[in-house]
Design a protein around this motif. Structure first.
Motif, PDB file in Angstrom:
ATOM      1  N   GLY A   1     146.910  53.237  73.437  1.00 50.52           N
ATOM      2  CA  GLY A   1     146.599  54.118  72.743  1.00 50.52           C
ATOM      3  C   GLY A   1     145.255  54.776  71.504  1.00 50.52           C
ATOM      4  O   GLY A   1     144.663  53.948  71.659  1.00 50.52           O
ATOM      5  N   ALA A   2     144.884  55.484  70.386  1.00 57.55           N
ATOM      6  CA  ALA A   2     144.902  55.367  70.100  1.00 57.55           C
ATOM      7  C   ALA A   2     144.548  55.602  68.183  1.00 57.55           C
ATOM      8  O   ALA A   2     145.626  55.794  68.023  1.00 57.55           O
ATOM      9  CB  ALA A   2     144.274  57.410  69.913  1.00 57.55           C
ATOM     10  N   MET A   3     143.710  54.970  67.673  1.00 58.73           N
ATOM     11  CA  MET A   3     144.175  54.875  65.707  1.00 58.73           C
ATOM     12  C   MET A   3     142.764  56.299  65.092  1.00 58.73           C
ATOM     13  O   MET A   3     141.911  56.410  66.605  1.00 58.73           O
ATOM     14  CB  MET A   3     142.614  53.862  65.797  1.00 58.73           C
ATOM     15  N   ALA A   4     143.854  56.837  64.129  1.00 56.46           N
ATOM     16  CA  ALA A   4     142.522  57.722  63.301  1.00 56.46           C
ATOM     17  C   ALA A   4     140.921  56.941  63.267  1.00 56.46           C
ATOM     18  O   ALA A   4     140.970  55.964  63.013  1.00 56.46           O
ATOM     19  CB  ALA A   4     143.165  57.580  62.279  1.00 56.46           C
ATOM     20  N   THR A   5     140.220  57.878  63.062  1.00 55.34           N
ATOM     21  CA  THR A   5     139.009  57.720  62.981  1.00 55.34           C
ATOM     22  C   THR A   5     138.769  57.980  61.192  1.00 55.34           C
ATOM     23  O   THR A   5     138.357  59.205  61.178  1.00 55.34           O
ATOM     24  CB  THR A   5     138.000  58.565  64.038  1.00 55.34           C
ATOM     25  N   GLY A   6     138.386  57.004  60.790  1.00 51.41           N
ATOM     26  CA  GLY A   6     137.474  58.029  59.266  1.00 51.41           C
ATOM     27  C   GLY A   6     136.463  58.154  59.058  1.00 51.41           C
ATOM     28  O   GLY A   6     135.552  57.916  60.271  1.00 51.41           O
ATOM     29  N   ASP A   7     136.842  59.511  58.091  1.00 54.53           N
ATOM     30  CA  ASP A   7     135.235  59.754  57.560  1.00 54.53           C
ATOM     31  C   ASP A   7     134.324  59.944  56.375  1.00 54.53           C
ATOM     32  O   ASP A   7     135.302  59.022  55.845  1.00 54.53           O
ATOM     33  CB  ASP A   7     135.246  61.424  58.434  1.00 54.53           C
ATOM     34  N   GLU A   8     134.075  60.473  55.515  1.00 54.62           N
ATOM     35  CA  GLU A   8     133.043  60.272  54.876  1.00 54.62           C
ATOM     36  C   GLU A   8     134.254  60.448  53.607  1.00 54.62           C
ATOM     37  O   GLU A   8     134.835  59.892  52.763  1.00 54.62           O
ATOM     38  CB  GLU A   8     132.118  60.871  54.275  1.00 54.62           C
ATOM     39  N   GLU A   9     135.046  61.288  54.056  1.00 56.05           N
ATOM     40  CA  GLU A   9     136.522  62.289  53.180  1.00 56.05           C
ATOM     41  C   GLU A   9     137.481  61.045  52.954  1.00 56.05           C
ATOM     42  O   GLU A   9     138.353  61.080  52.101  1.00 56.05           O
ATOM     43  CB  GLU A   9     137.204  63.146  54.044  1.00 56.05           C
ATOM     44  N   HIS A  10     137.697  60.783  54.152  1.00 50.37           N
ATOM     45  CA  HIS A  10     138.920  59.524  53.915  1.00 50.37           C
ATOM     46  C   HIS A  10     138.194  57.865  53.587  1.00 50.37           C
ATOM     47  O   HIS A  10     138.695  57.677  52.202  1.00 50.37           O
ATOM     48  CB  HIS A  10     138.987  58.815  54.882  1.00 50.37           C
ATOM     49  N   VAL A  11     136.787  57.864  52.938  1.00 47.47           N
ATOM     50  CA  VAL A  11     136.381  56.825  52.357  1.00 47.47           C
ATOM     51  C   VAL A  11     136.271  56.739  51.264  1.00 47.47           C
ATOM     52  O   VAL A  11     136.918  56.202  50.473  1.00 47.47           O
ATOM     53  CB  VAL A  11     134.912  56.206  52.907  1.00 47.47           C
ATOM     54  N   ASP A  12     136.118  58.148  51.026  1.00 46.10           N
ATOM     55  CA  ASP A  12     135.992  58.085  49.381  1.00 46.10           C
ATOM     56  C   ASP A  12     137.659  58.649  48.873  1.00 46.10           C
ATOM     57  O   ASP A  12     137.876  57.706  47.415  1.00 46.10           O
ATOM     58  CB  ASP A  12     135.851  60.676  49.349  1.00 46.10           C
ATOM     59  N   ALA A  13     138.162  59.137  49.569  1.00 40.54           N
ATOM     60  CA  ALA A  13     139.397  58.869  49.506  1.00 40.54           C
ATOM     61  C   ALA A  13     140.057  57.778  48.999  1.00 40.54           C
ATOM     62  O   ALA A  13     140.715  56.873  47.754  1.00 40.54           O
ATOM     63  CB  ALA A  13     140.507  59.555  50.182  1.00 40.54           C
ATOM     64  N   ALA A  14     140.094  56.940  49.725  1.00 41.18           N
ATOM     65  CA  ALA A  14     140.504  55.239  50.005  1.00 41.18           C
ATOM     66  C   ALA A  14     139.692  54.687  48.650  1.00 41.18           C
ATOM     67  O   ALA A  14     140.086  54.258  47.151  1.00 41.18           O
ATOM     68  CB  ALA A  14     140.130  54.223  50.929  1.00 41.18           C
ATOM     69  N   VAL A  15     138.449  54.652  48.106  1.00 42.02           N
ATOM     70  CA  VAL A  15     137.092  54.144  46.964  1.00 42.02           C
ATOM     71  C   VAL A  15     137.833  54.868  45.825  1.00 42.02           C
ATOM     72  O   VAL A  15     138.528  53.872  44.734  1.00 42.02           O
ATOM     73  CB  VAL A  15     136.129  54.053  47.064  1.00 42.02           C
ATOM     74  N   SER A  16     138.297  56.287  45.967  1.00 34.48           N
ATOM     75  CA  SER A  16     138.689  56.937  44.585  1.00 34.48           C
ATOM     76  C   SER A  16     140.268  56.161  44.471  1.00 34.48           C
ATOM     77  O   SER A  16     140.680  55.616  43.427  1.00 34.48           O
ATOM     78  CB  SER A  16     139.180  57.901  45.596  1.00 34.48           C
ATOM     79  N   ALA A  17     141.057  56.371  45.317  1.00 36.79           N
ATOM     80  CA  ALA A  17     142.549  55.724  44.772  1.00 36.79           C
ATOM     81  C   ALA A  17     142.329  54.412  44.344  1.00 36.79           C
ATOM     82  O   ALA A  17     143.200  53.567  43.507  1.00 36.79           O
ATOM     83  CB  ALA A  17     143.392  55.541  46.091  1.00 36.79           C
ATOM     84  N   ALA A  18     141.611  53.039  45.153  1.00 40.46           N
ATOM     85  CA  ALA A  18     141.402  51.757  44.341  1.00 40.46           C
ATOM     86  C   ALA A  18     140.815  51.922  42.718  1.00 40.46           C
ATOM     87  O   ALA A  18     141.006  50.905  42.388  1.00 40.46           O
ATOM     88  CB  ALA A  18     140.448  51.164  44.980  1.00 40.46           C
ATOM     89  N   THR A  19     139.616  52.880  42.676  1.00 46.94           N
ATOM     90  CA  THR A  19     139.541  52.865  41.268  1.00 46.94           C
ATOM     91  C   THR A  19     140.194  53.091  40.620  1.00 46.94           C
ATOM     92  O   THR A  19     140.050  52.722  39.489  1.00 46.94           O
ATOM     93  CB  THR A  19     138.500  53.437  41.459  1.00 46.94           C
ATOM     94  N   ARG A  20     140.835  54.609  40.387  1.00 48.29           N
ATOM     95  CA  ARG A  20     142.343  54.809  39.863  1.00 48.29           C
ATOM     96  C   ARG A  20     143.244  53.273  39.552  1.00 48.29           C
ATOM     97  O   ARG A  20     143.936  53.338  38.484  1.00 48.29           O
ATOM     98  CB  ARG A  20     142.585  55.769  40.130  1.00 48.29           C
ATOM     99  N   ALA A  21     143.277  52.779  40.317  1.00 46.40           N
ATOM    100  CA  ALA A  21     144.325  51.951  40.647  1.00 46.40           C
ATOM    101  C   ALA A  21     143.707  50.365  39.365  1.00 46.40           C
ATOM    102  O   ALA A  21     144.956  49.934  39.339  1.00 46.40           O
ATOM    103  CB  ALA A  21     145.550  51.323  42.192  1.00 46.40           C
ATOM    104  N   PHE A  22     142.879  50.292  40.230  1.00 48.26           N
ATOM    105  CA  PHE A  22     142.195  48.737  39.198  1.00 48.26           C
ATOM    106  C   PHE A  22     142.495  48.759  37.816  1.00 48.26           C
ATOM    107  O   PHE A  22     142.882  47.391  37.741  1.00 48.26           O
ATOM    108  CB  PHE A  22     140.468  48.783  39.804  1.00 48.26           C
ATOM    109  N   PRO A  23     142.920  49.669  36.693  1.00 46.80           N
ATOM    110  CA  PRO A  23     142.137  48.746  35.681  1.00 46.80           C
ATOM    111  C   PRO A  23     144.137  47.857  35.326  1.00 46.80           C
ATOM    112  O   PRO A  23     144.656  47.536  34.903  1.00 46.80           O
ATOM    113  CB  PRO A  23     142.211  49.705  34.652  1.00 46.80           C
ATOM    114  N   ALA A  24     145.080  48.927  36.031  1.00 49.29           N
ATOM    115  CA  ALA A  24     146.909  48.784  35.778  1.00 49.29           C
ATOM    116  C   ALA A  24     146.803  47.317  36.801  1.00 49.29           C
ATOM    117  O   ALA A  24     147.467  46.789  36.432  1.00 49.29           O
ATOM    118  CB  ALA A  24     147.351  49.747  36.655  1.00 49.29           C
ATOM    119  N   TRP A  25     146.089  47.211  37.675  1.00 48.40           N
ATOM    120  CA  TRP A  25     146.296  46.082  39.088  1.00 48.40           C
ATOM    121  C   TRP A  25     145.593  45.035  37.925  1.00 48.40           C
ATOM    122  O   TRP A  25     146.344  44.230  37.541  1.00 48.40           O
ATOM    123  CB  TRP A  25     145.789  46.782  40.277  1.00 48.40           C
TER     124      TRP A  25
END
Length: 487
Positions: free
Chosen positions: A38-62
């Motif tokens: 099968g095939a897997m999604a390929t991440g681009d710069e927007e996906h990476v930015d979204a993931a790092v942004s999400a992790a950045t927002r979640a960090f203080p509470a975690w």
């Protein structure tokens, strides 16, 4: 055997608690028969930015939860991994060619332990107090922030959890980039994290090639840590980018580890252990691939090891009887094959193996080469396939000199009378070395290499030291009097 072993797996990225599809995909294949998986999604710069942004927002509470608050989440995460034990085992046997039995009985339980052990160990990271006449020093381990975790294709589940466990337990949030040749077990980890109720953004995963997706991830200046296991060539690229952003890196790289057999060794035990070096088709960074055998016992050892190797069952890794499976990818197969061909042209003697195995297109015979110069490519370079080399030595000094003669320094094995073998092992320049054994690991102990085998250590407090910012809060023993003469 592919059809009965199919597993339903989400093929999208996992970002901010949700699956995120991408327009581009990449295909994966089973190394047993090159059947499509099968095939897997390929991440681009927007996906990476979204993931790092999400992790950045979640960090203080975690981070604010503290180790006690994070413990229930991580225990549930380990439980969800356990619930998917069969699927995880099948997934990694399918795309990485790892033995199904080894996945079931060794790697999946270890993956669960990687999460729970560090979650519980983090409870001990409360203030460590150093008392001096001048002050009380409260030593804290504060979570660092967003951590990138990049793992290789030879053992993706174990190595991803080995990094994610201490990173999450320390209070960090993570973005994982799984290996593009073997992403399936990591994809199931995202499912386990979601089922465990990890808060959105704490655990993120972006699939794709290292040259694009991985490059975009390590270049993000918001990262606090980068943990990478893989090749030295890739590590140099990552370290260069990380240096620009002053991001600390932990780099666990390759090896060309010695397997020393002293004259007073138990040859049966040494030979049986030597055959284990072919496990996972020797696609194991810590395997002892340079056999250094005392000249007086060389022929006896070769005969005994050949006898064991001749009985190895080569086949489909999903068959419980199989002991040696395939090389993961056509590119890696050609790399291994070319190393052997060049060595033979250069004068190496084939003790056994030396060519492709008829079971399938990506199978190579367990191979042992000898009559090689110490500066030969086959001795100095990591092959990462079922190809070992054998050299002889006359005394301990020569054995130690040969063991220390490559630019690597990851692992090692030394067989001999225990006191004697321990003395030799202590003089080998390596991150760890087994005496009269192989593969014994404990999560409390340090793991890592010297030289071109990496930078940093993983395991126990060493993992926490990396994934945390260590801070000293100093309280004076008596009232402080400001003075320009004060140091």
């Amino acid at each position: 055997m592919s059809a009965p072993f199919s597993v339903e797996i989400q093929r999208a990225h996992f970002i901010d608690g949700e699956y995120v599809a991408g327009d581009a995909t990449f295909d994966i294949f089973c190394p047993v028969d090159q059947a499509p998986l099968g095939a897997m999604a390929t991440g681009d710069e927007e996906h990476v930015d979204a993931a790092v942004s999400a992790a950045t927002r979640a960090f203080p509470a975690w981070a604010a939860l503290g180790a006690e608050g994070r413990l229930p989440y991580l225990k549930r995460f380990a439980e969800e991994i356990g619930k998917r034990a069969d699927a995880l085992a099948i997934a990694e046997a399918n795309d990485a060619g790892v033995l199904l039995a080894r996945m079931q009985h060794g790697i999946v339980p270890r993956a669960m332990l990687n999460i729970t052990w560090f979650a519980e160990a983090a409870l001990t990271l409360r203030d460590r107090v150093i008392q001096t006449p001048q002050a009380t020093h409260h030593i804290r381990h504060d979570p660092a922030g967003v951590c990138a975790i990049i793992t290789p294709w030879n053992s993706p589940l174990m190595l991803t959890t080995w990094k994610a466990g201490p990173a999450l337990a320390s209070g960090n949030t993570i973005v994982i980039k799984p290996p593009e040749w073997a992403p399936l077990s990591c994809a199931l980890l995202a499912e386990a994290a979601a089922a465990a109720g990890l808060p959105p953004g704490v655990f993120n995963m972006v699939h794709g090639p290292g040259a694009t997706t991985g490059a975009a991830l390590v270049a993000d200046p918001r990262l606090a840590r980068i943990s990478f296991t893989g090749s030295a060539a890739t590590a140099r690229l990552i370290a260069g980018v990380a240096a620009h952003n002053l991001v600390p890196c932990s780099l666990e790289l390759g090896g060309k580890s010695p397997f020393i057999v002293l004259a007073d060794a138990d040859l049966d035990q040494a030979a049986a252990t030597g055959a284990l070096m072919y496990r996972n088709a020797s696609q194991v960074c810590l395997a002892g691939t340079r056999f250094l055998v005392h000249a007086d016992i060389r022929d006896a050892f070769v005969e005994k090891m050949r006898s064991v190797v001749d009985k190895l069952v080569i086949g489909d890794p999903r068959d419980p009887a199989t002991e040696v499976g395939p090389i993961i990818h056509p590119r890696q197969f050609e790399r291994v094959k070319s190393y052997v061909e060049r060595a033979i042209v250069g004068g190496a003697t084939v003790l056994w193996g030396g060519e492709a195995h008829p079971f399938g297109p990506l199978y190579f015979q367990p191979t042992m080469l000898t009559d090689v110069a110490n500066d030969a490519e086959i001795v100095q370079e990591e092959v990462f396939g079922p190809v070992l080399v054998l050299q002889t030595f006359g005394d301990d000094a020569e054995a130690i000199a040969l063991a220390n003669s490559t630019r690597y320094g990851l692992g090692g094995v030394c067989f001999g009378e225990t006191v004697h073998a321990t003395s030799v092992a202590e003089q080998v320049r390596t991150g760890f070395i087994w005496v009269n054994s192989f593969g014994i690991r404990d999560l409390a102990a340090p793991f890592g290499g010297r030289g071109q085998s990496g930078i940093g250590r993983e395991g126990g407090d060493w993992s926490f030291d990396f994934f945390c910012d260590v801070k000293d809060v100093m309280v004076p023993a008596k009232p402080f009097v400001p003075s320009f003469a004060h140091r």
